[in-house]
Structures are given as structure tokens and as C-alpha cells.
Design an enzyme around this catalytic site. Structure first.
Site, PDB file in Angstrom:
ATOM      1  N   SER A 146       1.815  -8.464 -26.747  1.00 49.89           N
ATOM      2  CA  SER A 146       2.620  -7.381 -26.175  1.00 49.89           C
ATOM      3  C   SER A 146       2.106  -7.163 -24.756  1.00 49.89           C
ATOM      4  O   SER A 146       0.928  -7.467 -24.472  1.00 49.89           O
ATOM      5  CB  SER A 146       2.412  -6.094 -26.991  1.00 49.89           C
ATOM      6  OG  SER A 146       2.822  -4.953 -26.254  1.00 49.89           O
ATOM      7  N   TYR A 184      -3.554  -0.101 -31.134  1.00 54.13           N
ATOM      8  CA  TYR A 184      -2.549  -1.152 -30.870  1.00 54.13           C
ATOM      9  C   TYR A 184      -2.901  -1.916 -29.594  1.00 54.13           C
ATOM     10  O   TYR A 184      -2.933  -3.151 -29.592  1.00 54.13           O
ATOM     11  CB  TYR A 184      -1.168  -0.502 -30.746  1.00 54.13           C
ATOM     12  CG  TYR A 184      -0.029  -1.492 -30.571  1.00 54.13           C
ATOM     13  CD1 TYR A 184       0.536  -2.129 -31.676  1.00 54.13           C
ATOM     14  CD2 TYR A 184       0.480  -1.786 -29.311  1.00 54.13           C
ATOM     15  CE1 TYR A 184       1.579  -3.034 -31.530  1.00 54.13           C
ATOM     16  CE2 TYR A 184       1.525  -2.692 -29.153  1.00 54.13           C
ATOM     17  CZ  TYR A 184       2.072  -3.301 -30.267  1.00 54.13           C
ATOM     18  OH  TYR A 184       3.108  -4.206 -30.112  1.00 54.13           O
TER      19      TYR A 184
HETATM   20  P1  NAP Z   1       8.840  -4.394 -37.234  1.00 51.84           P
HETATM   21  O1  NAP Z   1      10.314  -4.475 -37.258  1.00 51.84           O
HETATM   22  O2  NAP Z   1       8.147  -3.122 -37.616  1.00 51.84           O
HETATM   23  O3  NAP Z   1       8.275  -5.591 -38.138  1.00 51.84           O
HETATM   24  C1  NAP Z   1       6.938  -5.704 -38.496  1.00 51.84           C
HETATM   25  C2  NAP Z   1       6.832  -6.817 -39.529  1.00 51.84           C
HETATM   26  O4  NAP Z   1       5.450  -6.987 -39.882  1.00 51.84           O
HETATM   27  C3  NAP Z   1       7.595  -6.514 -40.806  1.00 51.84           C
HETATM   28  O5  NAP Z   1       8.324  -7.654 -41.152  1.00 51.84           O
HETATM   29  C4  NAP Z   1       6.493  -6.266 -41.842  1.00 51.84           C
HETATM   30  O6  NAP Z   1       6.916  -6.700 -43.130  1.00 51.84           O
HETATM   31  C5  NAP Z   1       5.380  -7.148 -41.275  1.00 51.84           C
HETATM   32  N1  NAP Z   1       4.057  -6.738 -41.748  1.00 51.84           N
HETATM   33  C6  NAP Z   1       3.433  -5.545 -41.557  1.00 51.84           C
HETATM   34  N2  NAP Z   1       2.252  -5.544 -42.199  1.00 51.84           N
HETATM   35  C7  NAP Z   1       2.116  -6.765 -42.790  1.00 51.84           C
HETATM   36  C8  NAP Z   1       1.132  -7.367 -43.600  1.00 51.84           C
HETATM   37  N3  NAP Z   1       0.003  -6.711 -43.973  1.00 51.84           N
HETATM   38  N4  NAP Z   1       1.317  -8.641 -44.032  1.00 51.84           N
HETATM   39  C9  NAP Z   1       2.442  -9.315 -43.690  1.00 51.84           C
HETATM   40  N5  NAP Z   1       3.420  -8.808 -42.941  1.00 51.84           N
HETATM   41  C10 NAP Z   1       3.255  -7.535 -42.498  1.00 51.84           C
HETATM   42  O7  NAP Z   1       8.261  -4.772 -35.781  1.00 51.84           O
HETATM   43  P2  NAP Z   1       8.946  -5.534 -34.539  1.00 51.84           P
HETATM   44  O8  NAP Z   1       9.350  -4.518 -33.538  1.00 51.84           O
HETATM   45  O9  NAP Z   1       9.936  -6.543 -35.002  1.00 51.84           O
HETATM   46  O10 NAP Z   1       7.643  -6.252 -33.945  1.00 51.84           O
HETATM   47  C11 NAP Z   1       7.270  -7.583 -34.335  1.00 51.84           C
HETATM   48  C12 NAP Z   1       6.063  -8.008 -33.495  1.00 51.84           C
HETATM   49  O11 NAP Z   1       6.400  -7.957 -32.113  1.00 51.84           O
HETATM   50  C13 NAP Z   1       4.827  -7.096 -33.668  1.00 51.84           C
HETATM   51  O12 NAP Z   1       3.657  -7.884 -33.635  1.00 51.84           O
HETATM   52  C14 NAP Z   1       4.897  -6.192 -32.447  1.00 51.84           C
HETATM   53  O13 NAP Z   1       3.632  -5.687 -32.090  1.00 51.84           O
HETATM   54  C15 NAP Z   1       5.454  -7.173 -31.419  1.00 51.84           C
HETATM   55  N6  NAP Z   1       6.136  -6.510 -30.281  1.00 51.84           N
HETATM   56  C16 NAP Z   1       7.285  -5.817 -30.481  1.00 51.84           C
HETATM   57  C17 NAP Z   1       7.925  -5.226 -29.384  1.00 51.84           C
HETATM   58  C18 NAP Z   1       9.216  -4.474 -29.531  1.00 51.84           C
HETATM   59  O14 NAP Z   1       9.656  -3.864 -28.547  1.00 51.84           O
HETATM   60  N7  NAP Z   1       9.851  -4.490 -30.691  1.00 51.84           N
HETATM   61  C19 NAP Z   1       7.359  -5.343 -28.112  1.00 51.84           C
HETATM   62  C20 NAP Z   1       6.166  -6.043 -27.953  1.00 51.84           C
HETATM   63  C21 NAP Z   1       5.572  -6.646 -29.047  1.00 51.84           C
HETATM   64  P3  NAP Z   1       6.344  -6.050 -44.507  1.00 51.84           P
HETATM   65  O15 NAP Z   1       6.112  -4.586 -44.225  1.00 51.84           O
HETATM   66  O16 NAP Z   1       7.366  -6.330 -45.535  1.00 51.84           O
HETATM   67  O17 NAP Z   1       5.077  -6.805 -44.793  1.00 51.84           O
END
Ligand code: NAP
Length: 253
Positions: A144, A157
């Protein structure tokens, strides 16, 4: 330039929604067979069904990145179902939004446990397979811009994502001789189902005004970088951090 992933087997963590589901669909469209992993398998099945109905190959598996046994068996199961894994997208991630002074031991352990230790566990297991199978491969860690700058109220984070970027470089250094490449994507704000409402709110709009492009990104705007790093088109890239943030990181205001 060859962005095709035909013949590759990709494993995407956190593939049941948000960016992970999008990444899995993108890799499948590029020709990879995709192992979709997360803890909630019911929503993984929906993503897998979408991939199959578009003509791709997907296999869903339960995986908790905080448990070594779960990670080990997911790689073995994915290999049995699809073949040895050659591409990994380390996407699972969580955040706790709380002031520094209110962060508990549990908050810290949870966030670092998934975003850093979990990503390390998955990447290490992936690398062990890629090295012992002599296939080489590509690991893409989803960091990120908050691993490169900071923001208030998310100390665990930002620390976990900064450490993930350093881990990416350390792994790249040791694994290059085994033809395993390790790179990171550092997205800024990207609109997914979960945060769409926030970005429509007054607070969200205020935040958007601080992004030089005056908008949040869409998941499809990460596809080019993801495919570059995952495929042979990125064969000379390892230890790199690819920032996709509409200019937010270069904005000093
Ligand atoms: P999200 O929709 O909240 O998805 C998070 C995912 O992580 C879910 O599929 C969840 O599935 C999984 N997860 C959480 N704990 C877990 C565990 N213990 N074991 C296996 N899986 C686990 O988040 P997102 O926004 O798509 O973000 C995805 C990635 O991109 C993250 O690393 C985030 O930091 C990064 N990111 C996002 C943004 C943004 O703007 N969206 C920006 C920068 C970086 P389960 O709960 O079913 O396990």
C-alpha cells in the site's frame, strides 16, 4: 511483450471479494489456472463460478494465513488440483482504525499477523515449492502507499505494509538465483464494494481532493502492473515496488 499466463497456476489470497477477487479474475482471463483462497469459502465459490462461466479454470480452497498447517495444505491441495503453483498474489489484508494510544496488543497482533507474518508465511511456502519443483515463479505482495508514507489512526497497518515492502526486497535478493521473482504493488485508494460508500461521503470526498488526479482508482487500473509482474513481460523485475496511486505519494500537501 508477453503478458500471457497460459500454463501458469496462480494462487490468490483473500480472493473472495474486493481486490483479491478482481486479481483472480484478471489472472484467469490472462490464461492462468487460479487457486482462490480465503477463510470464507462460500464467497470464494461465487468468484470461482464467475471465472468458470467466463471459460477459465478456478479451484477454491479454505486458507487462514495465520496458520502454518492451513498454508501448507492449501499449496499441496492447489498443486493436486491444478498443478504446481508458479504465481502467488499475497493479497489478504486487514486494518484496525484506532488512534495509536488506543491500539491494543490484540489489534497490533491481528494486523501484523495477517498483513506481514501471514504474507511471509504464504510467500515462504510458495518459494519452497517453486525452488524444490525448479519451476521458478513470481510472487506479488500487495502492499500500500501507506507502506511508503503514513496516515493517522492506522499505526499497525502502516507498519505492517512498510515491513512487507522490506520483506519483498529481502526475498527478491535470496530467491533470484532460483528464478523466483518477488515484487510489490503499492496501491493508493482503490474503490471496491466495501469502501464505495465512504468515498461518496463528505469525509471521503475531502480525501479525494488531496489526490492529484482528484479521484480514487478502479481495480482495473491495477491490472497492467499485476500482469506485468506476474508474467514473463516482467522477467527482469524483482525487488521492485510498483506505486499506483493517482499521484498521491508525490503530493506533499
Ligand atoms: P477486503 O475486501 O477487506 O479483503 C480482504 C481479504 O483478506 C478478504 O478476502 C479476507 O477473506 C482476506 N483475509 C483476511 N484475513 C485473512 C486470513 N487470516 N487468512 C486468509 N485471508 C484473510 O480488502 P481489499 O480492499 O480488497 O484489500 C485487499 C488488499 O489490498 C489488502 O492487503 C489491502 O491492504 C490492500 N490495499 C487495498 C487498498 C484499497 O483501497 N482497497 C489500497 C491499498 C492496499 P476472509 O475474511 O474470508 O478470510
Amino acid at each position: 511483450m508477453n503478458l500471457s499466463l497460459a500454463g501458469q497456476v496462480a494462487l490468490v489470497t483473500g480472493a473472495n471479494g474486493g481486490l483479491g477477487a478482481h486479481f483472480a479474475e484478471t489472472l484467469a482471463k490472462a490464461g492462468a489456472k487460479v487457486a482462490l483462497v480465503a477463510r470464507r469459502v462460500d464467497s470464494l465459490a461465487e468468484v470461482a463460478a464467475r471465472i468458470r462461466s467466463a471459460g477459465g479454470t478456478a479451484h477454491e480452497l479454505a486458507l487462514d494465513v495465520t496458520r502454518r498447517d492451513s498454508v501448507v495444505s492449501a499449496f499441496d491441495d492447489a498443486a493436486r488440483a491444478l498443478g504446481p503453483v508458479t504465481v502467488v498474489v499475497n493479497n489478504a489484508g486487514i486494518a484496525v482504525t484506532k488512534p495509536l494510544l488506543e491500539h491494543t496488543e490484540e489489534d497490533w497482533e491481528q494486523v501484523v499477523g495477517v498483513n506481514l507474518t501471514g504474507a511471509w508465511r504464504v510467500a515462504q511456502e510458495a518459494a519452497r515449492h517453486m525452488v524444490s519443483n525448479k519451476t521458478g515463479g513470481s510472487i506479488v505482495n500487495i502492499a500500500s502507499i501507506l507502506g511508503l508514507r503514513v496516515s493517522a489512526q492506522v499505526p499497525s497497518y502502516v507498519a505492517s505494509k512498510a515491513a512487507l515492502i522490506q520483506l519483498t526486497k529481502a526475498m527478491a535478493l535470496e530467491l533470484a538465483r532460483h528464478k523466483v521473482r518477488v515484487n510489490a504493488l503499492a496501491p493508493g485508494y482503490v474503490e471496491t464494494g466495501i469502501n464505495r460508500e465512504f468515498f461518496d461521503s463528505d469525509a471521503g470526498q475531502a480525501l479525494v481532493k488531496r489526490i492529484p488526479q482528484r479521484r480514487v482508482g478502479s481495480p482495473t487500473e491495477l491490472d497492467g502492473a499485476l500482469l506485468l509482474l506476474a508474467s514473463d513481460a516482467g522477467s527482469y523485475a524483482t525487488g521492485s515496488v510498483f506505486v499506483l496511486d493517482g499521484g498521491q505519494l508525490v503530493n506533499t500537501l
